[in-house]
Enzyme design. Structure first.
Site, PDB file in Angstrom:
ATOM      1  N   ASP A   1     -29.999 112.568  26.440  1.00  0.00           N
ATOM      2  CA  ASP A   1     -30.539 113.612  27.293  1.00  0.00           C
ATOM      3  C   ASP A   1     -29.929 113.611  28.677  1.00  0.00           C
ATOM      4  O   ASP A   1     -29.306 112.639  29.110  1.00  0.00           O
ATOM      5  CB  ASP A   1     -32.045 113.411  27.468  1.00  0.00           C
ATOM      6  CG  ASP A   1     -32.358 112.243  28.408  1.00  0.00           C
ATOM      7  OD1 ASP A   1     -31.831 111.137  28.168  1.00  0.00           O
ATOM      8  OD2 ASP A   1     -33.089 112.443  29.387  1.00  0.00           O
TER       9      ASP A   1
ATOM     10  N   GLY B   1     -33.389 107.754  23.176  1.00  0.00           N
ATOM     11  CA  GLY B   1     -32.065 108.308  22.895  1.00  0.00           C
ATOM     12  C   GLY B   1     -31.514 107.990  21.516  1.00  0.00           C
ATOM     13  O   GLY B   1     -30.574 108.631  21.047  1.00  0.00           O
TER      14      GLY B   1
ATOM     15  N   ASP C   1     -28.332 103.982  22.059  1.00  0.00           N
ATOM     16  CA  ASP C   1     -27.479 105.169  21.975  1.00  0.00           C
ATOM     17  C   ASP C   1     -26.130 104.938  22.637  1.00  0.00           C
ATOM     18  O   ASP C   1     -25.084 105.214  22.055  1.00  0.00           O
ATOM     19  CB  ASP C   1     -28.196 106.396  22.577  1.00  0.00           C
ATOM     20  CG  ASP C   1     -28.788 106.130  23.964  1.00  0.00           C
ATOM     21  OD1 ASP C   1     -28.586 105.034  24.519  1.00  0.00           O
ATOM     22  OD2 ASP C   1     -29.450 107.036  24.502  1.00  0.00           O
TER      23      ASP C   1
ATOM     24  N   LYS D   1     -18.996 103.424  26.733  1.00  0.00           N
ATOM     25  CA  LYS D   1     -18.240 103.973  27.868  1.00  0.00           C
ATOM     26  C   LYS D   1     -17.730 102.795  28.682  1.00  0.00           C
ATOM     27  O   LYS D   1     -18.316 102.444  29.714  1.00  0.00           O
ATOM     28  CB  LYS D   1     -19.213 104.796  28.720  1.00  0.00           C
ATOM     29  CG  LYS D   1     -18.856 106.247  28.909  1.00  0.00           C
ATOM     30  CD  LYS D   1     -19.641 106.822  30.066  1.00  0.00           C
ATOM     31  CE  LYS D   1     -20.874 107.560  29.623  1.00  0.00           C
ATOM     32  NZ  LYS D   1     -21.611 108.178  30.751  1.00  0.00           N
TER      33      LYS D   1
ATOM     34  N   ARG E   1     -31.571 116.780  23.901  1.00  0.00           N
ATOM     35  CA  ARG E   1     -31.639 115.765  22.844  1.00  0.00           C
ATOM     36  C   ARG E   1     -31.470 116.383  21.462  1.00  0.00           C
ATOM     37  O   ARG E   1     -31.069 115.725  20.519  1.00  0.00           O
ATOM     38  CB  ARG E   1     -32.988 115.035  22.883  1.00  0.00           C
ATOM     39  CG  ARG E   1     -33.215 114.171  24.107  1.00  0.00           C
ATOM     40  CD  ARG E   1     -34.377 113.206  23.853  1.00  0.00           C
ATOM     41  NE  ARG E   1     -34.898 112.603  25.066  1.00  0.00           N
ATOM     42  CZ  ARG E   1     -34.412 111.506  25.640  1.00  0.00           C
ATOM     43  NH1 ARG E   1     -33.375 110.901  25.115  1.00  0.00           N
ATOM     44  NH2 ARG E   1     -34.960 111.013  26.718  1.00  0.00           N
TER      45      ARG E   1
ATOM     46  N   THR F   1     -28.994  97.967  30.907  1.00  0.00           N
ATOM     47  CA  THR F   1     -30.101  98.104  29.964  1.00  0.00           C
ATOM     48  C   THR F   1     -29.984  97.088  28.840  1.00  0.00           C
ATOM     49  O   THR F   1     -30.917  96.330  28.571  1.00  0.00           O
ATOM     50  CB  THR F   1     -30.126  99.527  29.366  1.00  0.00           C
ATOM     51  OG1 THR F   1     -30.170 100.472  30.427  1.00  0.00           O
ATOM     52  CG2 THR F   1     -31.313  99.713  28.457  1.00  0.00           C
ATOM     53  N   LEU F   2     -28.827  97.048  28.198  1.00  0.00           N
ATOM     54  CA  LEU F   2     -28.694  96.152  27.052  1.00  0.00           C
ATOM     55  C   LEU F   2     -28.742  94.688  27.475  1.00  0.00           C
ATOM     56  O   LEU F   2     -29.297  93.861  26.753  1.00  0.00           O
ATOM     57  CB  LEU F   2     -27.415  96.450  26.270  1.00  0.00           C
ATOM     58  CG  LEU F   2     -27.548  97.635  25.308  1.00  0.00           C
ATOM     59  CD1 LEU F   2     -26.264  97.851  24.536  1.00  0.00           C
ATOM     60  CD2 LEU F   2     -28.707  97.414  24.336  1.00  0.00           C
TER      61      LEU F   2
ATOM     62  N   ASP G   1     -23.357 101.783  28.725  1.00  0.00           N
ATOM     63  CA  ASP G   1     -22.757 102.392  29.913  1.00  0.00           C
ATOM     64  C   ASP G   1     -22.454 101.277  30.919  1.00  0.00           C
ATOM     65  O   ASP G   1     -21.476 100.560  30.753  1.00  0.00           O
ATOM     66  CB  ASP G   1     -23.742 103.447  30.439  1.00  0.00           C
ATOM     67  CG  ASP G   1     -23.187 104.298  31.566  1.00  0.00           C
ATOM     68  OD1 ASP G   1     -21.969 104.495  31.630  1.00  0.00           O
ATOM     69  OD2 ASP G   1     -23.983 104.769  32.398  1.00  0.00           O
ATOM     70  N   THR G   2     -23.302 101.086  31.945  1.00  0.00           N
ATOM     71  CA  THR G   2     -23.048  99.967  32.862  1.00  0.00           C
ATOM     72  C   THR G   2     -23.338  98.629  32.188  1.00  0.00           C
ATOM     73  O   THR G   2     -22.828  97.597  32.605  1.00  0.00           O
ATOM     74  CB  THR G   2     -23.947 100.052  34.114  1.00  0.00           C
ATOM     75  OG1 THR G   2     -25.299  99.878  33.728  1.00  0.00           O
ATOM     76  CG2 THR G   2     -23.768 101.378  34.828  1.00  0.00           C
TER      77      THR G   2
HETATM   78  P1  IMP Z   1     -26.777 101.346  31.230  1.00  0.00           P
HETATM   79  O1  IMP Z   1     -27.940 100.469  31.555  1.00  0.00           O
HETATM   80  O2  IMP Z   1     -26.084 101.846  32.456  1.00  0.00           O
HETATM   81  O3  IMP Z   1     -25.809 100.741  30.238  1.00  0.00           O
HETATM   82  O4  IMP Z   1     -27.376 102.689  30.640  1.00  0.00           O
HETATM   83  C1  IMP Z   1     -27.760 102.791  29.351  1.00  0.00           C
HETATM   84  C2  IMP Z   1     -28.716 103.942  29.201  1.00  0.00           C
HETATM   85  O5  IMP Z   1     -28.426 104.992  30.110  1.00  0.00           O
HETATM   86  C3  IMP Z   1     -28.571 104.509  27.825  1.00  0.00           C
HETATM   87  O6  IMP Z   1     -29.525 103.940  26.953  1.00  0.00           O
HETATM   88  C4  IMP Z   1     -28.805 105.980  28.048  1.00  0.00           C
HETATM   89  O7  IMP Z   1     -30.169 106.275  27.901  1.00  0.00           O
HETATM   90  C5  IMP Z   1     -28.413 106.231  29.477  1.00  0.00           C
HETATM   91  N1  IMP Z   1     -27.055 106.815  29.588  1.00  0.00           N
HETATM   92  C6  IMP Z   1     -25.934 106.212  30.008  1.00  0.00           C
HETATM   93  N2  IMP Z   1     -24.878 107.029  29.968  1.00  0.00           N
HETATM   94  C7  IMP Z   1     -25.350 108.201  29.496  1.00  0.00           C
HETATM   95  C8  IMP Z   1     -24.741 109.487  29.220  1.00  0.00           C
HETATM   96  O8  IMP Z   1     -23.536 109.727  29.368  1.00  0.00           O
HETATM   97  N3  IMP Z   1     -25.582 110.446  28.751  1.00  0.00           N
HETATM   98  C9  IMP Z   1     -26.907 110.258  28.539  1.00  0.00           C
HETATM   99  N4  IMP Z   1     -27.511 109.077  28.783  1.00  0.00           N
HETATM  100  C10 IMP Z   1     -26.735 108.066  29.261  1.00  0.00           C
HETATM  101 MG    MG Z   2     -31.528 105.365  26.538  1.00  0.00          MG
END
Ligand code: IMP
Ligand code: MG
Length: 208
Positions: free
Chosen positions: A188, A74, A129, A160, A194, A136-137, A132-133
């Site tokens: 995506d 992403g 990119d 977010k 993308r 991942t990071l 979100d939650t």
């Molecule tokens: P997390 O682990 O929930 O913070 O998700 C992070 C990953 O989810 C990001 O690296 C994105 O690849 C994907 N992601 C989270 N929110 C979105 C969105 O609104 N659109 C597209 N990809 C997202």
């Molecule tokens: Mg990603």
């Protein structure tokens, strides 16, 4: 105050300015109107903010041993635009994680590409990119911290905050966005969208 070892230069953050809060919406090009409900961040807004991020990072990392670590896939457009404005020596290596998403929810994380360059003793800048939650990071930060870098910072294009489940800090944030699923500029849904040059809101009926 932390200094860059071997120099008297402080490793501090220069003012970046608060992340842009996105509220206004732009019109969707007609060929995308069936799939996207709004353009959230235009090409022009992206260009300006990425330049601001790059300038702040460039100032902060003077004299550092910088290793930029983007997460696949992403970050591809963000990275290409950011990198060309980072005017200092650096190394680049990607990390891949797959979250086996179901719909728009992330599940268990699997590393699909490990770092190949040495991170130990280097100043690692993790780039993603969107925060979100935070799962991942949090996982990738823990993995990189285990490699004993001299410093570890994180840069994300989008944040977010409403969706956060894990306490994760990003040191450089481009835009704070509302709790909507966004695509484009590398992001995506099911590997589509993308290539859009802007960040747009996907119509909920597309992922329902
Ligand atoms: P997390 O682990 O929930 O913070 O998700 C992070 C990953 O989810 C990001 O690296 C994105 O690849 C994907 N992601 C989270 N929110 C979105 C969105 O609104 N659109 C597209 N990809 C997202
Ligand atoms: Mg990603």
């Amino acid at each position: 105050m932390t200094t860059i070892p071997g120099t008297s230069r402080p490793f501090t953050s220069h003012p970046l300015g608060a992340p842009r809060r996105i509220t206004r919406r732009n019109v969707v090009p007609s060929q995308w109107q069936g799939e996207l409900s709004a353009v959230l961040i235009s090409e022009r807004q992206l260009r300006r903010r990425v330049l601001e991020l790059a300038r702040a990072i460039t100032r902060d990392y003077v004299g550092a041993d910088l290793l930029v670590v983007p997460l696949l896939t992403g970050t591809l457009m963000f990275m290409a635009d950011l990198l060309r404005h980072l005017s200092l020596p650096l190394r680049l290596d990607f990390v891949g994680v797959s979250s086996y998403r179901e719909g728009t929810e992330s599940r268990d994380l699997v590393f699909t590409k490990e770092l190949r360059l040495e991170a130990k003793g280097r100043d690692v800048l993790l780039v993603d990119d969107i925060l979100d939650t935070g799962r991942t990071l949090a996982a990738v930060q823990a993995r990189l911290a285990g490699l004993k870098p001299r410093s570890l910072r994180t840069c994300v294009l989008l944040d977010k905050p409403d969706r956060r489940r894990q306490a994760v800090q990003a040191d450089y944030v481009g835009f704070v966005i509302p709790n909507e699923f966004v695509v484009g500029y590398g992001l995506d849904f099911a590997e589509r969208y993308r290539n859009l040059p802007f960040v747009a809101v996907l119509r909920p009926e597309r992922y329902a």
